[in-house]
Design an enzyme around this catalytic site. Structure first.
Site, PDB file in Angstrom:
ATOM      1  N   PRO A   1     117.303  12.835  31.500  1.00  0.00           N
ATOM      2  CA  PRO A   1     118.128  13.102  30.342  1.00  0.00           C
ATOM      3  C   PRO A   1     118.939  14.376  30.479  1.00  0.00           C
ATOM      4  CG  PRO A   1     115.763  13.371  29.898  1.00  0.00           C
ATOM      5  CD  PRO A   1     115.989  13.428  31.346  1.00  0.00           C
ATOM      6  N   GLU A   2     120.223  14.250  30.293  1.00  0.00           N
ATOM      7  CA  GLU A   2     121.080  15.412  30.164  1.00  0.00           C
ATOM      8  C   GLU A   2     121.433  15.511  28.682  1.00  0.00           C
ATOM      9  OE1 GLU A   2     124.113  15.593  33.234  1.00  0.00           O
ATOM     10  OE2 GLU A   2     122.914  14.336  34.541  1.00  0.00           O
TER      11      GLU A   2
END
Length: 271
Positions: A2-3
DNA sequence: CCATATACCTGGCAGC
DNA sequence: TGCTGCCAGGTATATG
């Protein structure tokens, strides 16, 4: 995994539904990156007031203190009225009056940390050094330019470090640099003001667009509602080694920078 | 203080 | 089929 976009999509998918809920129980599974920092039973009866995001951290505010949640590389959150039995990779169940918030994280680089306030020592250890939010008005071009002028490391690594601007991870760093025509290996301080302006715009655009599309679905990302994202279908360079550049057809190159893969077009990214 | 390497952990996949 | 080695979206911490 996840960014910033994936974390933000996750936040949006359950923030309104969990707000106002009371904690019924907290169950932790195998150890995560850091210990929780208090006895889980201490949280019983507390009320969830809101869910915020700072960089790639989620801040679950309680009427007393807050939980900092990080998804690491492989984490995802699911919020539902009822959850199935806990699997071997489910390492947190926050049972509330509105449903159960479950953290699924096979690699366990993620974390759930309790802090008495966001300004307390345990919270500041994680949040204190973070750079500006790229989607906020406070992401100012002139400040961004001045900060980059002080960095002699390659621009890709400056973006990843998160001390200038947060939320840009390995996928979106490559994508933003492609959009702004910048070679990832160029030292940050060497970039011209107009080039930094393009990068400033590119970061905002690529992140905002990814949020709007529901995040990336490389491997197994799903939001807390179980939907997966579509960004990967249109990545310009990330994961496209050897494939033709979408703009000039030159094969995309892959290099290593700081033990991380970087993807770029040798023709479109010359500055 | 700065820049780079290391550590954490599991699963999936290519290659043999 | 099964083994081995490598790679993966992050980031605090150690090291030089």
């Amino acid at each position: 995994m996840p960014e910033l976009p994936e974390v933000e999509v996750t936040r949006q998918s359950f923030a309104d539904r969990i707000a106002g809920a009371r904690v019924l129980a907290l169950h932790m599974g195998k150890p995560l990156r850091w210990p929780l920092g208090l006895e889980p039973t201490e949280l019983v009866g507390r009320q969830v007031t809101q869910v915020r995001r700072r960089g790639k951290y989620l801040l679950i505010d309680l009427d007393q203190g807050l939980l900092l949640v990080h998804l690491g590389m492989s984490g995802s959150l699911n919020f539902d009225q009822q959850q199935g039995p806990r699997g071997p990779h489910d390492h947190m169940d926050l049972e509330t009056t509105r449903g159960v918030l479950r953290l699924h994280d096979p690699r366990r680089f993620g974390a759930v940390v309790w802090a008495p306030s966001e300004f307390s020592a345990p919270a500041q250890k994680l949040l204190g050094h973070l750079g500006v939010e790229p989607l906020a008005d406070s992401f100012d071009l002139h400040v961004f330019c001045a900060e980059l002028k002080q960095k002699k490391a390659p621009i890709k690594q400056v973006l990843l470090a998160g001390q200038v601007v947060v939320g840009v991870g390995n996928i979106y760093a490559s994508e933003a640099l492609f959009l702004s025509g910048i070679r990832p290996s160029v030292k940050a301080a060497q970039l011209s003001k107009p080039r930094v302006a393009k990068l400033h715009t590119a970061i905002r655009e690529v992140l905002a667009r990814a949020v709007a599309k529901g995040g990336s679905s490389l491997r197994d990302f799903v939001s807390a509602e179980g939907k997966n994202g579509y960004f990967q279908l249109e990545a310009s360079v990330y994961g496209r080694t050897g494939q033709p550049c979408r703009r000039c057809a030159t094969p995309i190159k892959q290099i290593m920078q700081g033990q991380r893969s970087t993807f770029f077009c040798p023709v479109c990214q010359k500055y």
